[in-house]
Design a protein around this motif. Structure first.
Motif, PDB file in Angstrom:
ATOM      1  N   ARG A  71      30.081   1.805 -12.286  1.00 35.92           N
ATOM      2  CA  ARG A  71      28.852   2.330 -12.882  1.00 35.92           C
ATOM      3  C   ARG A  71      27.761   2.510 -11.848  1.00 35.92           C
ATOM      4  NH1 ARG A  71      25.514  -0.739 -17.735  1.00 35.92           N
ATOM      5  NH2 ARG A  71      23.869   0.828 -18.012  1.00 35.92           N
ATOM      6  N   TYR A  72      27.476   1.450 -11.084  1.00 32.62           N
ATOM      7  CA  TYR A  72      26.353   1.529 -10.155  1.00 32.62           C
ATOM      8  C   TYR A  72      26.714   2.300  -8.882  1.00 32.62           C
ATOM      9  CZ  TYR A  72      23.849  -1.491 -13.283  1.00 32.62           C
ATOM     10  OH  TYR A  72      23.214  -1.984 -14.400  1.00 32.62           O
ATOM     11  N   GLY A  73      27.978   2.334  -8.527  1.00 32.09           N
ATOM     12  CA  GLY A  73      28.401   3.237  -7.452  1.00 32.09           C
ATOM     13  C   GLY A  73      28.162   4.684  -7.842  1.00 32.09           C
ATOM     14  N   GLY A  74      28.432   4.986  -9.119  1.00 27.37           N
ATOM     15  CA  GLY A  74      28.151   6.331  -9.624  1.00 27.37           C
ATOM     16  C   GLY A  74      26.674   6.661  -9.584  1.00 27.37           C
ATOM     17  N   TYR A  75      25.826   5.673  -9.907  1.00 24.52           N
ATOM     18  CA  TYR A  75      24.375   5.912  -9.849  1.00 24.52           C
ATOM     19  C   TYR A  75      23.923   6.187  -8.418  1.00 24.52           C
ATOM     20  CZ  TYR A  75      23.831   4.289 -14.684  1.00 24.52           C
ATOM     21  OH  TYR A  75      23.891   4.167 -16.047  1.00 24.52           O
ATOM     22  N   ILE A  76      24.516   5.465  -7.443  1.00 24.96           N
ATOM     23  CA  ILE A  76      24.163   5.714  -6.045  1.00 24.96           C
ATOM     24  C   ILE A  76      24.570   7.133  -5.647  1.00 24.96           C
ATOM     25  CG2 ILE A  76      24.634   5.035  -3.657  1.00 24.96           C
ATOM     26  CD1 ILE A  76      25.028   2.164  -4.686  1.00 24.96           C
ATOM     27  N   VAL A  77      25.740   7.569  -6.121  1.00 27.22           N
ATOM     28  CA  VAL A  77      26.176   8.944  -5.853  1.00 27.22           C
ATOM     29  C   VAL A  77      25.187   9.939  -6.457  1.00 27.22           C
ATOM     30  CG1 VAL A  77      27.955  10.654  -6.354  1.00 27.22           C
ATOM     31  CG2 VAL A  77      28.612   8.356  -5.636  1.00 27.22           C
ATOM     32  N   HIS A  78      24.738   9.684  -7.691  1.00 28.23           N
ATOM     33  CA  HIS A  78      23.766  10.573  -8.339  1.00 28.23           C
ATOM     34  C   HIS A  78      22.484  10.669  -7.515  1.00 28.23           C
ATOM     35  CE1 HIS A  78      25.544  10.142 -12.669  1.00 28.23           C
ATOM     36  NE2 HIS A  78      26.369  10.733 -11.829  1.00 28.23           N
ATOM     37  N   ILE A  79      22.004   9.532  -7.031  1.00 26.63           N
ATOM     38  CA  ILE A  79      20.773   9.536  -6.226  1.00 26.63           C
ATOM     39  C   ILE A  79      21.006  10.315  -4.929  1.00 26.63           C
ATOM     40  CG2 ILE A  79      19.171   8.070  -4.938  1.00 26.63           C
ATOM     41  CD1 ILE A  79      19.668   5.913  -7.120  1.00 26.63           C
ATOM     42  N   GLY A  80      22.187  10.142  -4.335  1.00 23.19           N
ATOM     43  CA  GLY A  80      22.518  10.907  -3.131  1.00 23.19           C
ATOM     44  C   GLY A  80      22.531  12.397  -3.388  1.00 23.19           C
ATOM     45  N   ILE A  81      23.097  12.813  -4.511  1.00 26.18           N
ATOM     46  CA  ILE A  81      23.118  14.233  -4.856  1.00 26.18           C
ATOM     47  C   ILE A  81      21.704  14.744  -5.097  1.00 26.18           C
ATOM     48  CG2 ILE A  81      23.863  15.883  -6.622  1.00 26.18           C
ATOM     49  CD1 ILE A  81      26.456  14.288  -6.830  1.00 26.18           C
ATOM     50  N   ALA A  82      20.845  13.892  -5.659  1.00 31.07           N
ATOM     51  CA  ALA A  82      19.443  14.288  -5.838  1.00 31.07           C
ATOM     52  C   ALA A  82      18.767  14.524  -4.493  1.00 31.07           C
ATOM     53  CB  ALA A  82      18.701  13.209  -6.632  1.00 31.07           C
ATOM     54  N   PHE A  83      19.052  13.682  -3.504  1.00 27.76           N
ATOM     55  CA  PHE A  83      18.509  13.895  -2.164  1.00 27.76           C
ATOM     56  C   PHE A  83      19.031  15.202  -1.567  1.00 27.76           C
ATOM     57  CE2 PHE A  83      17.795   9.101  -1.574  1.00 27.76           C
ATOM     58  CZ  PHE A  83      16.440   9.230  -1.789  1.00 27.76           C
ATOM     59  N   LEU A  94      24.824  -7.896 -10.242  1.00 25.64           N
ATOM     60  CA  LEU A  94      24.887  -6.841 -11.255  1.00 25.64           C
ATOM     61  C   LEU A  94      25.710  -5.663 -10.741  1.00 25.64           C
ATOM     62  CD1 LEU A  94      23.682  -5.566 -13.960  1.00 25.64           C
ATOM     63  CD2 LEU A  94      21.955  -4.547 -12.436  1.00 25.64           C
ATOM     64  N   MET A  95      25.465  -5.253  -9.506  1.00 23.36           N
ATOM     65  CA  MET A  95      26.153  -4.084  -8.955  1.00 23.36           C
ATOM     66  C   MET A  95      27.615  -4.382  -8.636  1.00 23.36           C
ATOM     67  SD  MET A  95      23.158  -2.520  -6.489  1.00 23.36           S
ATOM     68  CE  MET A  95      24.206  -1.174  -5.926  1.00 23.36           C
ATOM     69  N   HIS A  97      17.182   6.569 -13.202  1.00 15.86           N
ATOM     70  CA  HIS A  97      18.137   5.700 -12.513  1.00 15.86           C
ATOM     71  C   HIS A  97      17.475   4.408 -12.043  1.00 15.86           C
ATOM     72  CE1 HIS A  97      20.696   9.163 -12.765  1.00 15.86           C
ATOM     73  NE2 HIS A  97      21.661   8.546 -12.142  1.00 15.86           N
ATOM     74  N   TYR A  98      16.195   4.479 -11.684  1.00 14.04           N
ATOM     75  CA  TYR A  98      15.475   3.236 -11.351  1.00 14.04           C
ATOM     76  C   TYR A  98      15.442   2.303 -12.553  1.00 14.04           C
ATOM     77  CZ  TYR A  98      11.539   0.062 -10.864  1.00 14.04           C
ATOM     78  OH  TYR A  98      10.754  -1.061 -10.869  1.00 14.04           O
ATOM     79  N   PHE A  99      15.165   2.854 -13.718  1.00 17.17           N
ATOM     80  CA  PHE A  99      15.103   2.019 -14.919  1.00 17.17           C
ATOM     81  C   PHE A  99      16.468   1.414 -15.250  1.00 17.17           C
ATOM     82  CE2 PHE A  99      11.065   4.266 -16.267  1.00 17.17           C
ATOM     83  CZ  PHE A  99      10.292   3.122 -16.208  1.00 17.17           C
ATOM     84  N   GLU A 100      17.552   2.128 -14.932  1.00 12.66           N
ATOM     85  CA  GLU A 100      18.873   1.550 -15.156  1.00 12.66           C
ATOM     86  C   GLU A 100      19.065   0.292 -14.314  1.00 12.66           C
ATOM     87  OE1 GLU A 100      21.913   2.540 -17.133  1.00 12.66           O
ATOM     88  OE2 GLU A 100      20.024   2.964 -18.159  1.00 12.66           O
ATOM     89  N   PHE A 101      18.664   0.348 -13.056  1.00 15.58           N
ATOM     90  CA  PHE A 101      18.748  -0.838 -12.205  1.00 15.58           C
ATOM     91  C   PHE A 101      17.775  -1.910 -12.687  1.00 15.58           C
ATOM     92  CE2 PHE A 101      20.709   2.291  -9.449  1.00 15.58           C
ATOM     93  CZ  PHE A 101      21.677   1.567  -8.769  1.00 15.58           C
ATOM     94  N   TYR A 102      16.559  -1.503 -13.019  1.00 17.57           N
ATOM     95  CA  TYR A 102      15.530  -2.456 -13.433  1.00 17.57           C
ATOM     96  C   TYR A 102      15.945  -3.212 -14.694  1.00 17.57           C
ATOM     97  CZ  TYR A 102      11.145  -4.078 -15.498  1.00 17.57           C
ATOM     98  OH  TYR A 102      10.179  -4.830 -16.090  1.00 17.57           O
ATOM     99  N   ARG A 103      16.421  -2.475 -15.703  1.00 13.21           N
ATOM    100  CA  ARG A 103      16.799  -3.122 -16.960  1.00 13.21           C
ATOM    101  C   ARG A 103      18.000  -4.031 -16.775  1.00 13.21           C
ATOM    102  NH1 ARG A 103      16.132   2.635 -19.972  1.00 13.21           N
ATOM    103  NH2 ARG A 103      13.885   2.517 -20.408  1.00 13.21           N
ATOM    104  N   VAL A 155      21.081  17.024 -16.632  1.00 17.32           N
ATOM    105  CA  VAL A 155      22.042  16.239 -17.417  1.00 17.32           C
ATOM    106  C   VAL A 155      22.279  14.881 -16.747  1.00 17.32           C
ATOM    107  CG1 VAL A 155      24.423  16.140 -18.235  1.00 17.32           C
ATOM    108  CG2 VAL A 155      23.143  18.276 -18.396  1.00 17.32           C
ATOM    109  N   MET A 156      22.374  14.858 -15.423  1.00 20.18           N
ATOM    110  CA  MET A 156      22.528  13.593 -14.705  1.00 20.18           C
ATOM    111  C   MET A 156      21.343  12.671 -14.956  1.00 20.18           C
ATOM    112  SD  MET A 156      23.980  15.106 -11.105  1.00 20.18           S
ATOM    113  CE  MET A 156      23.339  13.738 -10.177  1.00 20.18           C
ATOM    114  N   ALA A 157      20.155  13.251 -15.051  1.00 21.94           N
ATOM    115  CA  ALA A 157      18.954  12.452 -15.290  1.00 21.94           C
ATOM    116  C   ALA A 157      18.910  11.919 -16.715  1.00 21.94           C
ATOM    117  CB  ALA A 157      17.712  13.292 -15.006  1.00 21.94           C
TER     118      ALA A 157
END
Length: 660
Positions: free
Chosen positions: A496-508, A489-490, A463-469, A404-406
């Motif tokens: 928003r982007y702090g949340g994305y960093i958290v998501h990436i951290g949880i993925a790790f 942007l960040m 999440h990469y595409f979110e940053f890229y776009r 769901v996060m993805a």
């Protein structure tokens, strides 16, 4: 010091009662003079708590063993850091720390410039003061921190060796800051309901408070896992212990709350759900405190000599029933102003599904935790629920949450069209399938691991595409360089982007969990000096067994020379420490850490002739768990740093009036 410490506690209790009464009088009569007096009382309560805590810290630091608490949890041989950390080693000291944080939060809200003139403040302060009074009653009459012995011991009993770890200096403090911090949004929610405010004002005002509490809970769980990994000698970081579960459950529900409030802010939905989540999160913090201090469940973390469980159970019941009464009395107003979902394939729906998974995970943990009590009550036999149950239940839930996060960043608000779904999903899906195929060819063939890593790859790509776009769109308008565009942007969209960093951290973190749970290797070998053991690509040679003394402690250690693929990595020393004032020894593990895996070595037993038994374990991907944890912290701090209230002003009637 005895008189000063006790005077601070009883005066704090009296001032808390006074402040509560005078605030309620000010609310009823709408007299600002009374409210200001109540606010002054709140500050006085905090000062009293700070004085009591400072006195106990002084007694601990100076080894005043005539005080029962100091005698039970310190000794003259302890380093100063551990003497002071004994403040939270026992019941009364930890409750005093809890009360300190609670009164600190209350004073910060009462005197916040952001909240100046807001009619919610007296209600919020009063609700938090009810909590404060309960803790002061416990400190004053049940778990008294300044009880004196009728003799002066020559030496204290010392601190539990398992707590003599740097992580345990910080771990309880961060957990308490998180536990107590969740009382703040709870108080805001109750105040908003009492005032019949049905908009999202209270959510905006408490956003930072909630994230801070969530961050401290996150840190507490991470540091607890790291402590268990290096201190307990079993090679794991999470054993689904009842007290671990007690801190994990409110983290799950608070995570759900942080996500669902975004739906309320943007779409005016899930109002009842959000209030229910914050009530549940607050109740779970009290439930966790009950578990730690009741003695009903066995845990390495619990206070075994506690008799406080019933007090917390009663207070929890009163608080929850009261909160639900307020909620139900305003239920018709909440439903009347609520929005509705328009499509299942939308960002709102993904948030709701994520919420259901998080709450379902919390319920599964709750049921597994209390099942021994239920089984004992029903059948007369306490049936223990072990690690396999929790892992089996939580693995698919974690996978679902990661998916769901993805997916969430790819979905539009309200409704996603078929064209947009195809455009957004096609490339990430192809790349994820390619990554899964590559993993299988490289030997990762366990189904859960392949699927789990495939979902993680999908999350990274989306999440990469979110940053890229975002960078691409900004550069199109501003012609900025890529680093500048990314930075601006960040920083202009921190949440928003702090949340994305958290998501990436949880993925790790998920990478570390999947790797260590599916591909760990363990062996136990008894070796004579000069003998070796091979495990995977490692050869470990046992050189010698020796002993040294440090103060009153004796340390037995072994020298192990480690080779990997023929290359010498060095000599490592797993230890067993025997404490002069403690019966049970503790293990200090030897670790060889890399990005790919940890080599984990434990000295188990030995004989007089030098023969020794070792537990040796390879834990793949563990480092990614700690790396991900750091990213979660960074993302959370980024999301709340320099946040704005965005011109929020009070929206309530019934403004207090000045009375000469």
């Amino acid at each position: 010091m005895y008189l000063l410490g006790n005077a601070a506690i009883y005066l704090g209790l009296a001032m808390a009662v006074y402040s509560l009464v005078i605030l309620m009088a000010g609310i009823k009569t709408k007299q600002q003079r009374l409210v200001n007096s109540g606010k002054g009382g709140v500050l006085a309560v905090f000062i009293c708590t700070a004085v009591a805590a400072a006195v106990l810290l002084y007694l601990l630091g100076t080894s005043q063993f005539v005080y029962e608490y100091v005698n039970n949890y310190t000794s003259s041989e302890l380093p100063m850091g551990y003497k002071l950390a004994a403040l939270w080693a026992g019941n009364s000291g930890s409750l005093l720390l809890w009360t300190f944080f609670l009164t600190m939060y209350t004073a910060m809200i009462a005197y916040s410039r952001k909240m100046k003139g807001n009619p919610m403040v007296p209600y919020i302060s009063a609700i938090l003061l009810v909590n404060t009074i309960f803790f002061y009653i416990v400190l004053g009459f049940v778990a008294q921190p300044f009880t004196m012995l009728d003799y002066v011991p020559a030496e204290g009993r010392g601190l539990n060796p398992m707590l003599q770890n740097p992580g345990m200096i910080v771990h309880p403090v961060t957990l308490y800051l998180g536990y107590v911090g969740l009382a703040v949004p709870f108080a805001f929610a109750m105040a908003a309901l009492i005032l019949k405010n049905m908009d999202d004002f209270w959510i905006k005002m408490t956003r930072r408070w909630t994230i801070i509490a969530w961050l401290f809970l996150t840190l507490g769980n991470i540091l607890g896992g790291q402590w268990a990994y290096v201190e307990l000698g079993w090679g794991g970081y999470w054993a689904w212990d009842p007290v671990e579960n007690a801190s994990f459950m409110p983290w799950l529900t608070a995570t759900a709350f942080l996500h669902s409030v975004m739906i309320q802010e943007r779409k005016n939905m899930l109002k009842v759900w959000n209030i229910s989540l914050i009530i549940l999160s607050y109740a779970l913090t009290l439930f966790g405190t009950f578990l730690v201090r009741s003695g009903v469940l066995t845990s390495v973390h619990a206070f075994a000599d506690s008799n406080l469980g019933m007090y917390f159970l009663i207070f929890m019941g009163i608080a929850v029933v009261g909160a639900l009464y307020v909620l139900m009395s305003r239920y018709h107003l909440l439903k009347r102003s609520a929005g509705e979902f328009t499509s299942f394939v939308s960002k709102e729906s993904s948030f709701l599904i994520n919420n259901l998974l998080l709450v379902g995970s919390a319920f599964a943990v709750f049921w597994g935790t209390i099942f021994p009590l239920v089984s004992e009550a029903v059948r007369g036999t306490k049936v223990t629920v072990g690690i396999p149950f929790f892992n089996t239940v939580q693995a698919p839930i974690l996978l679902g949450m990661m998916f769901v996060m993805a997916v969430c960043p790819l979905l539009a608000w309200q409704r996603s069209s078929a064209k947009n779904l195809k455009k957004n999903f096609l490339l990430p899906s192809i790349l994820s399938l390619a990554g899964m195929t590559l993993m299988v060819t490289l030997g990762i063939q366990k189904a859960w691991a392949v699927i789990g890593y495939g979902v993680i790859i999908f999350l990274f790509i989306t999440h990469y595409f979110e940053f890229y776009r975002g960078v691409k769109a900004r550069r199109k308008m501003t012609k900025e360089r890529i680093p500048t565009a990314l930075y601006k942007l960040m920083t202009k969209n921190r949440r928003r982007y702090g949340g994305y960093i958290v998501h990436i951290g949880i993925a790790f973190i998920a990478m570390g969990i999947i790797g260590s749970q599916n591909y760990d290797v363990e062996t136990m070998k008894t070796l004579k000096p000069g003998e070796s053991v091979d495990i995977e690509d490692y050869r470990i040679t046992y050189e010698r067994l020796d002993q040294r003394s440090e103060g009153i402690n004796d340390i037995v250690y072994a020298d192990l020379t480690v080779f990997k693929n023929g290359e010498r990595l060095g000599v490592f020393q797993p230890e067993k420490i025997f404490y002069g004032n403690w019966d049970q020894p503790s293990s200090e593990v030897a670790l060889q850490t890399s990005i790919a895996e940890d080599l984990y070595m434990v000295l188990s037993t030995w004989e007089e002739n030098g023969t020794a038994t070792f537990i040796i374990k390879i834990n793949p991907m563990i480092s990614w768990l700690w790396i991900g944890s750091v990213m979660v912290v960074i993302g959370s701090l980024f999301a709340i740093w320099n946040g704005r209230y965005q011109n929020i002003t009070p929206k309530y009637t019934g403004v207090m009036k000045e009375v000469a």
